[in-house]
Design a protein around this motif. Structure first.
Motif, PDB file in Angstrom:
ATOM      1  N   SER A   1       0.834  -1.213   0.000  1.00  0.00           N
ATOM      2  CA  SER A   1       0.000   0.000   0.000  1.00  0.00           C
ATOM      3  C   SER A   1       0.865   1.257   0.000  1.00  0.00           C
ATOM      4  N   ASN A   2       2.007   1.211   0.671  1.00  0.00           N
ATOM      5  CA  ASN A   2       2.922   2.356   0.654  1.00  0.00           C
ATOM      6  C   ASN A   2       3.607   2.500  -0.695  1.00  0.00           C
ATOM      7  N   VAL A   3       3.992   1.354  -1.292  1.00  0.00           N
ATOM      8  CA  VAL A   3       4.634   1.377  -2.605  1.00  0.00           C
ATOM      9  C   VAL A   3       3.652   1.872  -3.664  1.00  0.00           C
ATOM     10  N   ALA A   4       2.380   1.477  -3.537  1.00  0.00           N
ATOM     11  CA  ALA A   4       1.366   1.833  -4.537  1.00  0.00           C
ATOM     12  C   ALA A   4       1.179   3.341  -4.659  1.00  0.00           C
ATOM     13  N   ASN A   5       1.482   4.066  -3.590  1.00  0.00           N
ATOM     14  CA  ASN A   5       1.323   5.526  -3.641  1.00  0.00           C
ATOM     15  C   ASN A   5       2.255   6.164  -4.652  1.00  0.00           C
ATOM     16  N   ASN A   6       3.343   5.449  -5.005  1.00  0.00           N
ATOM     17  CA  ASN A   6       4.316   5.979  -5.962  1.00  0.00           C
ATOM     18  C   ASN A   6       4.129   5.416  -7.368  1.00  0.00           C
ATOM     19  N   LEU A   7       3.067   4.635  -7.572  1.00  0.00           N
ATOM     20  CA  LEU A   7       2.799   4.041  -8.869  1.00  0.00           C
ATOM     21  C   LEU A   7       1.586   4.689  -9.514  1.00  0.00           C
ATOM     22  N   HIS A   8       1.503   4.566 -10.842  1.00  0.00           N
ATOM     23  CA  HIS A   8       0.300   5.017 -11.540  1.00  0.00           C
ATOM     24  C   HIS A   8      -0.893   4.210 -11.030  1.00  0.00           C
ATOM     25  N   PRO A   9      -2.051   4.827 -10.847  1.00  0.00           N
ATOM     26  CA  PRO A   9      -3.213   4.112 -10.299  1.00  0.00           C
ATOM     27  C   PRO A   9      -3.561   2.829 -11.038  1.00  0.00           C
ATOM     28  N   LEU A  10      -3.463   2.838 -12.381  1.00  0.00           N
ATOM     29  CA  LEU A  10      -3.778   1.627 -13.142  1.00  0.00           C
ATOM     30  C   LEU A  10      -2.753   0.526 -12.886  1.00  0.00           C
ATOM     31  N   VAL A  11      -1.485   0.915 -12.769  1.00  0.00           N
ATOM     32  CA  VAL A  11      -0.435  -0.062 -12.480  1.00  0.00           C
ATOM     33  C   VAL A  11      -0.658  -0.681 -11.112  1.00  0.00           C
ATOM     34  N   ALA A  12      -0.922   0.164 -10.128  1.00  0.00           N
ATOM     35  CA  ALA A  12      -1.158  -0.342  -8.780  1.00  0.00           C
ATOM     36  C   ALA A  12      -2.389  -1.236  -8.717  1.00  0.00           C
ATOM     37  N   LYS A  13      -3.411  -0.898  -9.510  1.00  0.00           N
ATOM     38  CA  LYS A  13      -4.683  -1.619  -9.475  1.00  0.00           C
ATOM     39  C   LYS A  13      -4.573  -3.007 -10.078  1.00  0.00           C
ATOM     40  N   TYR A  14      -3.831  -3.117 -11.190  1.00  0.00           N
ATOM     41  CA  TYR A  14      -3.793  -4.376 -11.930  1.00  0.00           C
ATOM     42  C   TYR A  14      -2.453  -5.101 -11.850  1.00  0.00           C
ATOM     43  N   LEU A  15      -1.550  -4.629 -11.016  1.00  0.00           N
ATOM     44  CA  LEU A  15      -0.229  -5.255 -10.949  1.00  0.00           C
ATOM     45  C   LEU A  15      -0.323  -6.699 -10.464  1.00  0.00           C
ATOM     46  N   GLY A  16      -1.184  -6.940  -9.492  1.00  0.00           N
ATOM     47  CA  GLY A  16      -1.337  -8.302  -8.987  1.00  0.00           C
ATOM     48  C   GLY A  16      -1.843  -9.245 -10.053  1.00  0.00           C
ATOM     49  N   GLU A  17      -2.859  -8.826 -10.791  1.00  0.00           N
ATOM     50  CA  GLU A  17      -3.407  -9.649 -11.866  1.00  0.00           C
ATOM     51  C   GLU A  17      -2.379  -9.865 -12.965  1.00  0.00           C
ATOM     52  N   PHE A  18      -1.650  -8.818 -13.306  1.00  0.00           N
ATOM     53  CA  PHE A  18      -0.651  -8.913 -14.374  1.00  0.00           C
ATOM     54  C   PHE A  18       0.477  -9.871 -13.996  1.00  0.00           C
ATOM     55  N   THR A  19       0.992  -9.736 -12.775  1.00  0.00           N
ATOM     56  CA  THR A  19       2.112 -10.593 -12.383  1.00  0.00           C
ATOM     57  C   THR A  19       1.678 -12.052 -12.299  1.00  0.00           C
ATOM     58  N   TRP A  20       0.473 -12.312 -11.773  1.00  0.00           N
ATOM     59  CA  TRP A  20      -0.008 -13.699 -11.707  1.00  0.00           C
ATOM     60  C   TRP A  20      -0.170 -14.286 -13.103  1.00  0.00           C
ATOM     61  N   ALA A  21      -0.890 -13.579 -13.969  1.00  0.00           N
ATOM     62  CA  ALA A  21      -1.197 -14.113 -15.298  1.00  0.00           C
ATOM     63  C   ALA A  21       0.067 -14.299 -16.129  1.00  0.00           C
ATOM     64  N   THR A  22       0.972 -13.323 -16.082  1.00  0.00           N
ATOM     65  CA  THR A  22       2.189 -13.394 -16.894  1.00  0.00           C
ATOM     66  C   THR A  22       3.133 -14.466 -16.362  1.00  0.00           C
ATOM     67  N   HIS A  23       3.232 -14.560 -15.045  1.00  0.00           N
ATOM     68  CA  HIS A  23       4.066 -15.610 -14.462  1.00  0.00           C
ATOM     69  C   HIS A  23       3.558 -16.987 -14.852  1.00  0.00           C
ATOM     70  N   ALA A  24       2.257 -17.211 -14.719  1.00  0.00           N
ATOM     71  CA  ALA A  24       1.681 -18.514 -15.055  1.00  0.00           C
ATOM     72  C   ALA A  24       1.850 -18.828 -16.535  1.00  0.00           C
ATOM     73  N   LEU A  25       1.767 -17.801 -17.377  1.00  0.00           N
ATOM     74  CA  LEU A  25       1.907 -17.999 -18.818  1.00  0.00           C
ATOM     75  C   LEU A  25       3.320 -18.437 -19.174  1.00  0.00           C
ATOM     76  N   PHE A  26       4.311 -17.697 -18.708  1.00  0.00           N
ATOM     77  CA  PHE A  26       5.703 -18.071 -18.977  1.00  0.00           C
ATOM     78  C   PHE A  26       6.038 -19.425 -18.351  1.00  0.00           C
ATOM     79  N   ALA A  27       5.556 -19.638 -17.131  1.00  0.00           N
ATOM     80  CA  ALA A  27       5.864 -20.881 -16.432  1.00  0.00           C
ATOM     81  C   ALA A  27       5.276 -22.083 -17.157  1.00  0.00           C
ATOM     82  N   GLY A  28       4.026 -21.969 -17.607  1.00  0.00           N
ATOM     83  CA  GLY A  28       3.384 -23.078 -18.305  1.00  0.00           C
ATOM     84  C   GLY A  28       4.094 -23.440 -19.592  1.00  0.00           C
TER      85      GLY A  28
END
Length: 401
Positions: A261-288
């Protein structure tokens, strides 16, 4: 250049079973480490280790989805679609997927009802069970089967669409990625479905990539015979996976320690909002994709007996997936605390024992009960693996003679 569609006669693919084995090990690691992530203090030196394995292993479900899509399109795309084919397809899925899902949903619901819940009446309990069954929520891991059922319902329509439209085949990977993110944004803005992980649209990229690989598998394998192409792909997958693994495990560490939550204050709102979804989906994609690639390497390089073991785990992976939480419940009931040495040693011991016991029960039911498929779906005969091992050993002997 568009790759020509493979119309050759299909054969059994050992690589798929090997990839399934790797995927189920990842699932077992995630589920075995989940209690450590939730109980160990965040300032403990062991918490980052538990967090890493718990997050790095979150590739099992997406990989199984990708492999399922691959197998379906590999087998069905070259065939003529008619009512008989569709009927046989649904009968097999009803018999080998849906029935085990319903039975295990009932098993987990009844166990949890007696251990954790006190429902006011039997009628209320039945209504609650039907509600959870309809959402894949009778137990936490059953959402995967629920998602698979959704994909099976969609498969004939998608198969017809892929056959009809060449642009859908050509750009399947890109279309899947876009469609998945359109769903993510629409759900976030309009639908607000809290259990979106149980909705098949959340995995469209994995499904479409599996479809692409299944339709063009032989042609892709032929391209991999070119050393430069092969090296480019493995470098891309390895670097991409390594970078996103660091990002994903780092994000989850910050989120779990309430620092993000402290780090998110320094990120663009869209990045902070969807970073969790992006990292999960991209990690699973590369890993698979990397895991599937490693399965091809393992198919040619590992010793026959190691391959036998992995093939056996892959063949029983669906049953292992269904039953392993029962053994996890048991082991966590036996030891749920203690000194750090006892507790952490028990986590490793539990992982090993749960893996073995799950496999043992699945194969035992297979051997003793003709209608084993009611619980664990379709499995190959174990003697086929021993036959393959013997042939592999003979081949190794001939190579060195």
């Amino acid at each position: 250049m568009v790759i020509a569609v493979n119309n050759l006669k299909k054969k059994s693919l050992d690589e798929v079973q090997l990839a399934r084995a790797f995927a189920i090990f990842a699932v077992l690691i995630v589920h075995s480490s989940s209690s450590g992530v939730t109980t160990i203090e965040h300032d403990s030196i062991l918490f980052p280790i538990y967090n890493f394995f718990n997050i790095a292993g979150k590739l099992g479900t997406p990989t199984f989805i990708m492999l399922s899509s691959f197998v379906l399109f590999y087998n069905y795309y070259p065939r003529k679609i008619d009512t008989g084919l569709i009927k046989r397809f649904y009968v097999k899925r009803l018999k080998f997927i849906l029935i085990p899902y319903v039975l295990f949903s009932a098993i987990y619901f009844v166990i949890k009802m007696y251990v954790y819940y006190d429902y006011p009446s039997i009628s209320y309990a039945i209504q609650r069970f039907l509600f959870l069954l309809a959402l894949g929520k009778a137990h936490t891991h059953l959402y995967f089967v629920f998602i698979s059922v959704q994909f099976y319902l969609l498969f004939p329509l998608l198969l017809l669409a892929f056959k009809q439209f060449s642009f859908l085949r050509k750009y399947a990977v890109l279309i899947g990625l876009i469609a998945q993110w359109v769903w993510v944004v629409l759900n976030d803005v309009y639908f607000h479905i809290p259990w979106k992980g149980s909705v098949s649209f959340s995995y469209l990229s994995f499904y479409f990539i599996g479809a692409y690989l299944g339709m063009y598998y032989t042609d892709i394998k032929n391209k991999f015979k070119r050393p430069l192409f092969k090296d480019q792909i493995i470098i891309l997958l390895s670097v991409g996976y390594g970078v996103i693994l660091i990002l994903y495990t780092g994000y989850m560490y910050l989120a779990r320690t309430n620092v993000f939550s402290n780090v998110a204050n320094n990120l663009h709102p869209l990045v902070a909002k969807y970073l969790g979804e992006f990292t999960w989906a991209t990690h699973a994609l590369f890993a698979g994709l990397l895991l599937f690639y490693i399965a091809h390497i393992a198919n040619k390089s590992v010793k026959p007996r190691v391959k036998l073991f992995l093939m056996e785990i892959g063949a029983t992976s669906f049953g292992i997936y269904l039953i392993h939480p029962l053994f996890l419940m048991l082991f966590r009931y036996l030891v749920n605390g203690g000194s750090p040495i006892v507790y952490n040693s028990w986590q490793i011991f539990s992982f090993v024992c749960v893996t073995f016991l799950s496999w043992f029960v699945v194969r035992l039911v297979f051997r003793l009960f003709p209608h084993y498929w009611l619980l664990f779906g379709k499995m190959e005969q174990p003697h086929l693996f021993f036959k393959n091992m013997k042939e592999g050993d003979e081949l190794e002997l001939r190579k060195h003679s």
